[in-house]
Design a protein around this motif. Structure first.
Motif, PDB file in Angstrom:
ATOM      1  N   ILE A   1      10.815 -12.150   7.258  1.00 22.89           N
ATOM      2  CA  ILE A   1       9.831 -12.340   8.332  1.00 22.89           C
ATOM      3  C   ILE A   1       8.608 -13.118   7.835  1.00 22.89           C
ATOM      4  O   ILE A   1       7.677 -13.376   8.587  1.00 22.89           O
TER       5      ILE A   1
ATOM      6  N   PHE B   1       0.425 -18.023   1.067  1.00 24.32           N
ATOM      7  CA  PHE B   1      -0.565 -19.046   0.736  1.00 24.32           C
ATOM      8  C   PHE B   1      -1.404 -18.674  -0.483  1.00 24.32           C
ATOM      9  O   PHE B   1      -1.763 -17.513  -0.678  1.00 24.32           O
TER      10      PHE B   1
ATOM     11  N   ALA C   1      10.924 -11.699  -1.077  1.00 21.02           N
ATOM     12  CA  ALA C   1      10.739 -11.287   0.324  1.00 21.02           C
ATOM     13  C   ALA C   1       9.435 -10.518   0.499  1.00 21.02           C
ATOM     14  O   ALA C   1       8.809 -10.563   1.559  1.00 21.02           O
ATOM     15  N   PHE C   2       9.019  -9.784  -0.543  1.00 26.56           N
ATOM     16  CA  PHE C   2       7.788  -8.999  -0.458  1.00 26.56           C
ATOM     17  C   PHE C   2       6.681  -9.626  -1.305  1.00 26.56           C
ATOM     18  O   PHE C   2       5.749  -8.948  -1.748  1.00 26.56           O
ATOM     19  N   GLY C   3       6.775 -10.911  -1.525  1.00 25.39           N
ATOM     20  CA  GLY C   3       5.753 -11.606  -2.304  1.00 25.39           C
ATOM     21  C   GLY C   3       5.988 -11.398  -3.791  1.00 25.39           C
ATOM     22  O   GLY C   3       7.118 -11.174  -4.240  1.00 25.39           O
TER      23      GLY C   3
ATOM     24  N   ARG D   1      -0.495  -9.782  -5.559  1.00 16.83           N
ATOM     25  CA  ARG D   1      -0.506  -9.477  -4.121  1.00 16.83           C
ATOM     26  C   ARG D   1       0.829  -8.931  -3.633  1.00 16.83           C
ATOM     27  O   ARG D   1       1.123  -8.992  -2.436  1.00 16.83           O
TER      28      ARG D   1
HETATM   29  C1  HEM Z   1       9.895  -6.186   6.069  1.00 17.08           C
HETATM   30  C2  HEM Z   1       8.617  -5.788   5.973  1.00 17.08           C
HETATM   31  C3  HEM Z   1       7.577  -6.457   5.120  1.00 17.08           C
HETATM   32  C4  HEM Z   1       7.628  -7.665   4.501  1.00 17.08           C
HETATM   33  C5  HEM Z   1       8.769  -8.693   4.465  1.00 17.08           C
HETATM   34  C6  HEM Z   1       6.347  -7.831   3.824  1.00 17.08           C
HETATM   35  C7  HEM Z   1       5.994  -8.945   3.062  1.00 17.08           C
HETATM   36  C8  HEM Z   1       4.814  -9.085   2.385  1.00 17.08           C
HETATM   37  C9  HEM Z   1       4.467 -10.217   1.550  1.00 17.08           C
HETATM   38  C10 HEM Z   1       5.351 -11.444   1.314  1.00 17.08           C
HETATM   39  C11 HEM Z   1       3.237  -9.994   1.040  1.00 17.08           C
HETATM   40  C12 HEM Z   1       2.478 -10.900   0.055  1.00 17.08           C
HETATM   41  C13 HEM Z   1       1.470 -11.771   0.770  1.00 17.08           C
HETATM   42  C14 HEM Z   1       0.786 -12.701  -0.216  1.00 17.08           C
HETATM   43  O1  HEM Z   1       1.145 -12.761  -1.402  1.00 17.08           O
HETATM   44  O2  HEM Z   1      -0.124 -13.430   0.218  1.00 17.08           O
HETATM   45  C15 HEM Z   1       2.768  -8.727   1.554  1.00 17.08           C
HETATM   46  C16 HEM Z   1       1.561  -8.161   1.268  1.00 17.08           C
HETATM   47  C17 HEM Z   1       1.108  -6.974   1.802  1.00 17.08           C
HETATM   48  N1  HEM Z   1       1.845  -6.101   2.581  1.00 17.08           N
HETATM   49 FE1  HEM Z   1       3.721  -6.367   3.259  1.00 17.08          FE
HETATM   50  N2  HEM Z   1       5.572  -6.725   4.041  1.00 17.08           N
HETATM   51  C18 HEM Z   1       6.289  -5.853   4.821  1.00 17.08           C
HETATM   52  C19 HEM Z   1       5.877  -4.604   5.252  1.00 17.08           C
HETATM   53  C20 HEM Z   1       4.646  -4.034   5.000  1.00 17.08           C
HETATM   54  C21 HEM Z   1       4.213  -2.726   5.465  1.00 17.08           C
HETATM   55  C22 HEM Z   1       5.090  -1.770   6.309  1.00 17.08           C
HETATM   56  C23 HEM Z   1       2.952  -2.551   5.030  1.00 17.08           C
HETATM   57  C24 HEM Z   1       2.007  -1.398   5.215  1.00 17.08           C
HETATM   58  C25 HEM Z   1       2.388  -0.184   5.531  1.00 17.08           C
HETATM   59  C26 HEM Z   1       2.581  -3.734   4.266  1.00 17.08           C
HETATM   60  C27 HEM Z   1       1.381  -3.938   3.663  1.00 17.08           C
HETATM   61  C28 HEM Z   1       1.035  -5.038   2.906  1.00 17.08           C
HETATM   62  C29 HEM Z   1      -0.295  -5.243   2.306  1.00 17.08           C
HETATM   63  C30 HEM Z   1      -1.510  -4.310   2.437  1.00 17.08           C
HETATM   64  C31 HEM Z   1      -0.232  -6.452   1.610  1.00 17.08           C
HETATM   65  C32 HEM Z   1      -1.353  -7.124   0.817  1.00 17.08           C
HETATM   66  C33 HEM Z   1      -1.277  -6.696  -0.622  1.00 17.08           C
HETATM   67  C34 HEM Z   1      -2.400  -7.369  -1.436  1.00 17.08           C
HETATM   68  O3  HEM Z   1      -2.910  -8.410  -1.014  1.00 17.08           O
HETATM   69  O4  HEM Z   1      -2.715  -6.848  -2.510  1.00 17.08           O
HETATM   70  N3  HEM Z   1       3.636  -4.611   4.260  1.00 17.08           N
HETATM   71  N4  HEM Z   1       3.761  -8.195   2.358  1.00 17.08           N
END
Ligand code: HEM
Length: 143
Positions: free
Chosen positions: A17, A22, A81-83, A87
């Motif tokens: 998704i 960036f 997928a989750f970065g 971060r």
């Molecule tokens: C399929 C589900 C999800 C995907 C694919 C996803 C993906 C990502 C990615 C790619 C980043 C990195 C962004 C960056 O490097 O600029 C990120 C950061 C983050 N995500 Fe998710 N995410 C998901 C679900 C969630 C959920 C459920 C939460 C909270 C309950 C969450 C909270 C966060 C937070 C707070 C950050 C920032 C972390 C930081 O900057 O230190 N995410 N996510």
């Protein structure tokens, strides 16, 4: 649960998704034959990595078995997928748990069939321009 998590890794690889992550170049960066000037924005495109045929054979196939023996609990050059790095998504474990619970409830209690739509567009985010309609019905338990 091992296979469930392989299934989830394959889902977030193919149906990512997050079309872009960036960053800002804090100083001039030389990368291969390119120079990224200080202050420029850089977009990392996870789907471009996840669909790259040199990293994943038949990348458009949904193949959970490809993850057998591969650790996806952190980011790598092939899976983001989750970065990654500082971060890295804090919601990763929560997301995987939710997906596992959802899959368990869906598979044990329901059946479904495709009705219409389902055409996939990658721009590079995943889109269904005509939607994807499915009919879900409760499984009837015998005995
Ligand atoms: C399929 C589900 C999800 C995907 C694919 C996803 C993906 C990502 C990615 C790619 C980043 C990195 C962004 C960056 O490097 O600029 C990120 C950061 C983050 N995500 Fe998710 N995410 C998901 C679900 C969630 C959920 C459920 C939460 C909270 C309950 C969450 C909270 C966060 C937070 C707070 C950050 C920032 C972390 C930081 O900057 O230190 N995410 N996510």
């Amino acid at each position: 649960m091992k296979f469930t998590f392989q299934f989830i890794s394959e889902t977030v690889r193919l149906a990512n998704i997050v079309p872009g992550i960036f960053r800002k170049a804090m100083r001039e960066i030389k990368f291969k034959e390119y120079t990224i000037p200080a202050g420029w924005a850089v977009m990392v495109c996870p789907p471009a990595v996840h669909l790259e045929p040199t990293r994943y054979s038949n990348p458009l196939d949904f193949d959970p078995w490809r993850w057998e023996g591969i650790d996806t609990n952190s980011a790598s050059r092939n899976f983001m997928a989750f970065g990654g790095g500082m971060r890295y998504c804090v919601g990763t474990d929560f997301t995987k748990l939710q997906m596992a619970v959802f899959l368990h409830c869906l598979l044990t209690n329901y059946k479904w069939k495709a009705i219409k739509g389902g055409q996939i567009l990658r721009t590079p985010g995943l889109q269904f321009p005509n939607g994807y309609h499915i009919q879900v019905s409760k499984k009837i338990r015998q005995g």
